[in-house]
Scaffold this active site. Sequence first.
Site, PDB file in Angstrom:
ATOM      1  N   ARG A  78      32.050  35.779  43.548  1.00  0.00           N
ATOM      2  CA  ARG A  78      32.893  36.962  43.641  1.00  0.00           C
ATOM      3  C   ARG A  78      34.176  36.596  44.374  1.00  0.00           C
ATOM      4  O   ARG A  78      34.152  36.212  45.544  1.00  0.00           O
ATOM      5  CB  ARG A  78      32.167  38.095  44.356  1.00  0.00           C
TER       6      ARG A  78
ATOM      7  N   LYS B 248      32.352  37.858  36.762  1.00  0.00           N
ATOM      8  CA  LYS B 248      32.380  38.436  35.416  1.00  0.00           C
ATOM      9  C   LYS B 248      32.177  37.345  34.360  1.00  0.00           C
ATOM     10  O   LYS B 248      31.250  36.540  34.465  1.00  0.00           O
ATOM     11  CB  LYS B 248      33.678  39.217  35.203  1.00  0.00           C
TER      12      LYS B 248
ATOM     13  N   THR C 298      39.483  38.034  38.400  1.00  0.00           N
ATOM     14  CA  THR C 298      38.354  37.737  39.271  1.00  0.00           C
ATOM     15  C   THR C 298      37.742  36.421  38.797  1.00  0.00           C
ATOM     16  O   THR C 298      38.066  35.928  37.718  1.00  0.00           O
ATOM     17  CB  THR C 298      37.290  38.850  39.210  1.00  0.00           C
TER      18      THR C 298
ATOM     19  N   GLU D 128      44.455  30.356  57.669  1.00  0.00           N
ATOM     20  CA  GLU D 128      45.620  31.091  57.180  1.00  0.00           C
ATOM     21  C   GLU D 128      46.763  30.134  56.863  1.00  0.00           C
ATOM     22  O   GLU D 128      46.971  29.130  57.555  1.00  0.00           O
ATOM     23  CB  GLU D 128      46.110  32.105  58.226  1.00  0.00           C
TER      24      GLU D 128
ATOM     25  N   ASP E  95      46.209  41.662  34.076  1.00  0.00           N
ATOM     26  CA  ASP E  95      44.946  41.579  34.802  1.00  0.00           C
ATOM     27  C   ASP E  95      43.866  41.219  33.771  1.00  0.00           C
ATOM     28  O   ASP E  95      43.458  42.047  32.966  1.00  0.00           O
ATOM     29  CB  ASP E  95      44.650  42.921  35.453  1.00  0.00           C
TER      30      ASP E  95
ATOM     31  N   TYR F 138      38.799  28.999  60.025  1.00  0.00           N
ATOM     32  CA  TYR F 138      39.987  29.807  59.744  1.00  0.00           C
ATOM     33  C   TYR F 138      41.060  28.914  59.139  1.00  0.00           C
ATOM     34  O   TYR F 138      41.240  27.772  59.561  1.00  0.00           O
ATOM     35  CB  TYR F 138      40.529  30.455  61.020  1.00  0.00           C
TER      36      TYR F 138
END
Length: 488
Positions: free
Chosen positions: A290, A284, A281, A77, A252, A75
């Site tokens: 991803r 692509k 992203t 954060e 975008d 983790y």
Amino acid sequence: MESVVSQPTPETLAAKASESYRAALSVIETVEPRIAGAIRSELADQRDSLKLIASENYASPAVLLTMGNWLSDKYAEGTVGHRFYAGCQNVDTVETVAAEHARELFGAEYAYAQPHSGIDANLVAFWSILAHRVETPALEEFGVRQINDLSEADWETLRKRFGEQRALGMSLDAGGHLTHGFRPNISGKMFHQRSYGTDPETQLLDYDEVARIAREFKPLVLIAGYSAYPRRINFAKMAEIADEVGATLMVDMAHFAGLVAGKVFTGDEDPVPHADIVTTTTHKSLRGPRGGLVLAKQEYAADVDRGCPMVLGGPLSHVMAAKAVALAEARRPEFRTYAQNVADNAKALADGFLSRGAKLVTGGTDNHLVLLDVAGYGLTGRQAESALLDSGIVTNRNAVPNDPNGAWYTSGVRLGTPALTSRGFGPDDFDRVAELIIGVLTKTTPTTTKSGAPGKAKYTISDGIAEATHQAAEELLGNHPLYPGLDL
């Protein structure tokens, strides 16, 4: 005298990858053999089909292997050097390297590598813009020190001040995306949204019309970018429109990020110098895992860094590591060759369709995708997509401007060249692909309903066409194997 580290040959790398995957699958099989089987089947399916989905690609073994490691267990954060959990020094290294590669690759002032997906990147961008606009006039007016301390009543006041948080983006049927403010998506709950379309005759962006709508609507955010528009955008003009109406320009570039990274899109067609915030992203056309990225002007850095906890939870550290590897690959000279080939192949695919009498939205392409209007074959996009899949060609149906069949059945099929370009396909191969596709569509007939009217979903393909197309596709694929030398 400096020692020279020899680079492994492709054959050596393939052998190492094979060994790694075989070992991994053997471990997986001891727990759940069905999952190991599905993984093997997926590789076989991808090897045996003409993948033309514009939003898909093939990541390198190095990128794929990076995701399966102990970074998944941590983790983290927060931000680099400022985590809410102890022991994040290795995650700090990973995130720092990913952001460094992103800044250098795109020439960005700031990069944020935490978003899990494109929609996460867009949500981070939207909230960062709102936070920046709030804090510019000073939060002291509301008696708080940071945006997270605002009450619901304060937010209601701000929404009214911001013209109900208006967003202006490209319409869905013109090639826009759900995450650009449309009602079914969470972005449509955040903003009062309007759309700009394309010229009814040319189906191209009309910048004068975009400016007219912006002057009338006065958006807080002007969104540029697309998922199914087969042309380039002049981001300098979009920036002028945003500046005139006092909007923040957000781009975008999820679909065409690889063409920006590979310097196919430069100058006014490169969004990074012109936009306040750019999202993308990492799969692509970038050929990564991803995930998502946010690039921004430095003045937005502090706001974007609040992506966690404002929108995101714990970052996927193993995926950030894979992003770093993919971005490092994209900084190599050979990636520019790849990106140019993607665009050249799209042009060859479009020309192949046009020479056979097909109708294309905008009449062609100058990016990585082609939008084929299938209404002339008496088919819906859904029927065309399914018939092509039966024939070993993987595409996706897509709306065309003013589509009479709506967003579910559609009148179009979207095709992209990034994935097959990664396999080594060239212009002649894509001309052959166009020939195969037209061959299937001309031999596909809608199945009529009980009333005798053409149906929108069911269809029949003339005998032998699907099988013959499969065989022809296999010949093409055999000339360009996927992950050559990788043996499971």
